[in-house]
Scaffold this motif. Structure first.
Motif, PDB file in Angstrom:
ATOM      1  N   LEU A   1       0.846  -1.185   0.000  1.00 43.67           N
ATOM      2  CA  LEU A   1       0.000   0.000   0.000  1.00 43.67           C
ATOM      3  C   LEU A   1       0.882   1.235   0.000  1.00 43.67           C
ATOM      4  N   LEU A   2       0.555   2.200  -0.859  1.00 43.08           N
ATOM      5  CA  LEU A   2       1.375   3.406  -1.001  1.00 43.08           C
ATOM      6  C   LEU A   2       0.475   4.636  -0.933  1.00 43.08           C
ATOM      7  N   ASP A   3       0.770   5.543   0.000  1.00 42.50           N
ATOM      8  CA  ASP A   3      -0.037   6.746   0.194  1.00 42.50           C
ATOM      9  C   ASP A   3       0.681   7.953  -0.408  1.00 42.50           C
ATOM     10  N   GLU A   4       0.198   8.411  -1.572  1.00 43.00           N
ATOM     11  CA  GLU A   4       0.835   9.529  -2.279  1.00 43.00           C
ATOM     12  C   GLU A   4       2.356   9.334  -2.306  1.00 43.00           C
ATOM     13  N   PRO A   5       2.835   8.215  -2.828  1.00 45.77           N
ATOM     14  CA  PRO A   5       4.258   7.879  -2.682  1.00 45.77           C
ATOM     15  C   PRO A   5       5.220   8.868  -3.307  1.00 45.77           C
ATOM     16  N   PHE A   6       4.772   9.611  -4.324  1.00 45.65           N
ATOM     17  CA  PHE A   6       5.677  10.532  -5.003  1.00 45.65           C
ATOM     18  C   PHE A   6       5.252  11.988  -4.835  1.00 45.65           C
ATOM     19  N   GLY A   7       4.346  12.248  -3.905  1.00 47.29           N
ATOM     20  CA  GLY A   7       3.776  13.578  -3.746  1.00 47.29           C
ATOM     21  C   GLY A   7       4.775  14.644  -3.327  1.00 47.29           C
ATOM     22  N   ALA A   8       5.843  14.246  -2.632  1.00 42.67           N
ATOM     23  CA  ALA A   8       6.808  15.234  -2.125  1.00 42.67           C
ATOM     24  C   ALA A   8       7.971  15.460  -3.083  1.00 42.67           C
ATOM     25  N   LEU A   9       7.905  14.877  -4.281  1.00 42.83           N
ATOM     26  CA  LEU A   9       9.033  14.940  -5.208  1.00 42.83           C
ATOM     27  C   LEU A   9       8.755  15.902  -6.363  1.00 42.83           C
ATOM     28  N   ASP A  10       9.830  16.366  -7.004  1.00 38.32           N
ATOM     29  CA  ASP A  10       9.625  17.254  -8.140  1.00 38.32           C
ATOM     30  C   ASP A  10       9.170  16.459  -9.359  1.00 38.32           C
ATOM     31  N   THR A  11       8.708  17.172 -10.381  1.00 37.97           N
ATOM     32  CA  THR A  11       8.034  16.540 -11.515  1.00 37.97           C
ATOM     33  C   THR A  11       8.909  15.521 -12.224  1.00 37.97           C
ATOM     34  N   LYS A  12      10.160  15.852 -12.489  1.00 40.73           N
ATOM     35  CA  LYS A  12      11.036  14.948 -13.229  1.00 40.73           C
ATOM     36  C   LYS A  12      11.277  13.662 -12.455  1.00 40.73           C
ATOM     37  N   VAL A  13      11.541  13.779 -11.142  1.00 50.07           N
ATOM     38  CA  VAL A  13      11.784  12.595 -10.322  1.00 50.07           C
ATOM     39  C   VAL A  13      10.518  11.750 -10.212  1.00 50.07           C
ATOM     40  N   ARG A  14       9.362  12.402 -10.094  1.00 44.14           N
ATOM     41  CA  ARG A  14       8.087  11.680 -10.030  1.00 44.14           C
ATOM     42  C   ARG A  14       7.911  10.799 -11.253  1.00 44.14           C
ATOM     43  N   LYS A  15       8.183  11.359 -12.433  1.00 47.99           N
ATOM     44  CA  LYS A  15       7.992  10.597 -13.668  1.00 47.99           C
ATOM     45  C   LYS A  15       8.933   9.405 -13.730  1.00 47.99           C
ATOM     46  N   GLU A  16      10.176   9.613 -13.303  1.00 45.91           N
ATOM     47  CA  GLU A  16      11.143   8.519 -13.307  1.00 45.91           C
ATOM     48  C   GLU A  16      10.717   7.413 -12.347  1.00 45.91           C
ATOM     49  N   LEU A  17      10.275   7.805 -11.139  1.00 44.29           N
ATOM     50  CA  LEU A  17       9.926   6.821 -10.124  1.00 44.29           C
ATOM     51  C   LEU A  17       8.653   6.066 -10.454  1.00 44.29           C
ATOM     52  N   ARG A  18       7.686   6.710 -11.073  1.00 50.35           N
ATOM     53  CA  ARG A  18       6.465   5.959 -11.363  1.00 50.35           C
ATOM     54  C   ARG A  18       6.695   4.943 -12.471  1.00 50.35           C
ATOM     55  N   ARG A  19       7.568   5.255 -13.439  1.00 53.71           N
ATOM     56  CA  ARG A  19       7.932   4.235 -14.431  1.00 53.71           C
ATOM     57  C   ARG A  19       8.673   3.087 -13.759  1.00 53.71           C
ATOM     58  N   TRP A  20       9.541   3.452 -12.817  1.00 48.72           N
ATOM     59  CA  TRP A  20      10.297   2.434 -12.087  1.00 48.72           C
ATOM     60  C   TRP A  20       9.362   1.564 -11.246  1.00 48.72           C
ATOM     61  N   LEU A  21       8.364   2.164 -10.587  1.00 53.04           N
ATOM     62  CA  LEU A  21       7.397   1.401  -9.783  1.00 53.04           C
ATOM     63  C   LEU A  21       6.613   0.439 -10.658  1.00 53.04           C
ATOM     64  N   ARG A  22       6.229   0.871 -11.852  1.00 51.44           N
ATOM     65  CA  ARG A  22       5.482  -0.002 -12.754  1.00 51.44           C
ATOM     66  C   ARG A  22       6.327  -1.213 -13.141  1.00 51.44           C
ATOM     67  N   ARG A  23       7.602  -0.986 -13.443  1.00 47.25           N
ATOM     68  CA  ARG A  23       8.482  -2.107 -13.799  1.00 47.25           C
ATOM     69  C   ARG A  23       8.679  -3.036 -12.606  1.00 47.25           C
ATOM     70  N   LEU A  24       8.844  -2.465 -11.416  1.00 48.00           N
ATOM     71  CA  LEU A  24       9.033  -3.263 -10.209  1.00 48.00           C
ATOM     72  C   LEU A  24       7.812  -4.123  -9.950  1.00 48.00           C
ATOM     73  N   HIS A  25       6.635  -3.548 -10.114  1.00 49.70           N
ATOM     74  CA  HIS A  25       5.408  -4.312  -9.892  1.00 49.70           C
ATOM     75  C   HIS A  25       5.284  -5.457 -10.894  1.00 49.70           C
ATOM     76  N   ASP A  26       5.640  -5.199 -12.152  1.00 46.21           N
ATOM     77  CA  ASP A  26       5.562  -6.247 -13.169  1.00 46.21           C
ATOM     78  C   ASP A  26       6.508  -7.391 -12.841  1.00 46.21           C
ATOM     79  N   ASP A  27       7.633  -7.087 -12.199  1.00 45.42           N
ATOM     80  CA  ASP A  27       8.584  -8.138 -11.816  1.00 45.42           C
ATOM     81  C   ASP A  27       8.104  -8.936 -10.604  1.00 45.42           C
ATOM     82  N   MET A  28       7.462  -8.264  -9.643  1.00 49.36           N
ATOM     83  CA  MET A  28       7.120  -8.906  -8.377  1.00 49.36           C
ATOM     84  C   MET A  28       5.686  -9.437  -8.322  1.00 49.36           C
ATOM     85  N   HIS A  29       4.780  -8.862  -9.100  1.00 53.29           N
ATOM     86  CA  HIS A  29       3.372  -9.293  -9.151  1.00 53.29           C
ATOM     87  C   HIS A  29       2.722  -9.318  -7.768  1.00 53.29           C
ATOM     88  N   ILE A  30       3.007  -8.323  -6.949  1.00 47.55           N
ATOM     89  CA  ILE A  30       2.399  -8.225  -5.632  1.00 47.55           C
ATOM     90  C   ILE A  30       1.161  -7.334  -5.724  1.00 47.55           C
TER      91      ILE A  30
END
Length: 355
Positions: A159-188
């Motif tokens: 469970l993630l509560d606004e996980p990228f809300g405190a980050l700047d726009t560029k970092v947010r975009k990088e991290l959400r792509r990274w989270l999507r890839r991580l989820h596809d690997d772990m299937h949790i």
């Protein structure tokens, strides 16, 4: 692990945070709870986590009752918006914390803890920072460490509560792509809260749009964007032109004539054509402003008392050579009309759109 939400309600005094919420999340799905501040999305997340107790309804994990289980018994990993890392601990010890506080019978050996922590730090691509302290990390790095810590206890649900809300726009975009890839690997099974429409549409398998403690719509990112179930969803997801109208048969007529049913027409800016000469079913307008924004050009038109926003490709704008004061005609390619009962009606391009 699947999650079932059955008739969940929650009040804080006279404020209704959740009003009879029902939601099924299959095993391995990544779901976004999307909505404005105060809509109930974080309250629902905390109820799933066991951090809040509902006033009524049930939470089931893989079909088993979990409503009154303590948070420690739910096998849930929780990632907060502001990281919640222990400042006096190294990155390694932050990730290891959940393993070290397990009951003695369940606690892994020191060697196993080290193996698991370094494996997770490698997964989030920060194993080279194991000996650093949180104050020595960037915001994006801290959020990845918080995620690694949540995963260390091998949760069945993340469970993630606004996980990228405190980050700047560029970092947010990088991290959400990274989270999507991580989820596809772990299937949790994962649920994240956000008020950022782009974030929800880019990352999630399904989006749950919430408003005033209720679910407005559940669907894939394409479904909720392309086929909104209510005026709220239409206006919350992206830019839209709103025209108050009356509907008769398949035609929308805005502020003209006596038609039997009041309605509102919604048109996305990118679903409007502009021409330099009169076109069939087109409306005259004058150009007010032209705003190039990266690959898109946003054009504001004045039609009688209405301001109409249009989005064009740069190629189309260069062909039209639009400038403030220029007279043009515009016509929606597609619109969606909601009657008084808020039931949407699609209107294809060939139908008239009159003002």
């Amino acid at each position: 692990m699947s999650i079932e939400i059955r008739n969940i309600s929650k009040r804080f005094g006279n404020f209704v945070a959740l009003d009879n919420i029902n939601l099924d999340i299959p095993t391995g799905e990544l779901v976004a709870l999307l909505g404005p501040s105060g809509c109930g999305k974080t309250t629902l997340l905390r109820i799933i986590a066991g951090m809040e107790t509902p006033d009524g309804g049930d939470v089931l994990f893989s079909g088993a009752e979990a409503t009154h289980l303590h948070a420690r018994e739910r096998q849930v990993g929780f990632v907060f918006q502001h990281y919640a890392l222990f400042r006096h601990m190294t990155v390694f010890e932050n990730v290891a914390f959940g393993l070290r506080v397990k009951p003695r019978k369940e606690r892994p050996s020191d060697a196993e803890i080290r193996r698991r922590v370094m494996e997770l730090l490698g997964l989030v691509q920060l194993d080279w920072l194991a000996d650093r302290y949180p104050s020595q990390l960037s915001g994006g790095q801290r959020q990845r460490i918080a995620l690694a810590r949540a995963l260390a206890v091998e949760p069945k649900v993340l469970l993630l509560d606004e996980p990228f809300g405190a980050l700047d726009t560029k970092v947010r975009k990088e991290l959400r792509r990274w989270l999507r890839r991580l989820h596809d690997d772990m299937h949790i099974s994962s649920v994240f809260v956000t008020h950022d429409q782009e974030e929800a549409l880019e990352v999630a398998d399904r989006v749950v749009v919430m408003n005033h403690g209720r679910i407005e719509q559940i669907g894939s990112p394409d479904e909720v964007y392309s086929a909104p179930a209510s005026p709220f969803v239409y206006q919350f997801l992206g830019n839209v032109n709103v025209f108050h109208s009356r509907v008769h048969g398949g035609f929308a007529e805005v502020e003209r004539g006596e038609q039997p049913e009041k309605a509102t027409a919604f048109v996305r800016p990118h679903d409007i054509d502009i021409a330099l000469q009169s076109i069939d079913s087109g409306m005259p307008a004058s150009v007010l402003h032209v705003h190039p924004i990266g690959p898109v050009v946003r054009v504001e038109l004045q039609h009688e008392a209405e301001i109409v926003e249009v989005e064009l490709s740069r190629e189309r704008h260069e062909a039209l050579q639009l400038a403030p004061g220029r007279q043009v005609w515009f016509r929606p390619r597609q619109m969606r009309v909601f009657g008084a009962g808020e039931q949407p009606r699609s209107t294809p391009e060939k139908q008239a759109f009159l003002f």
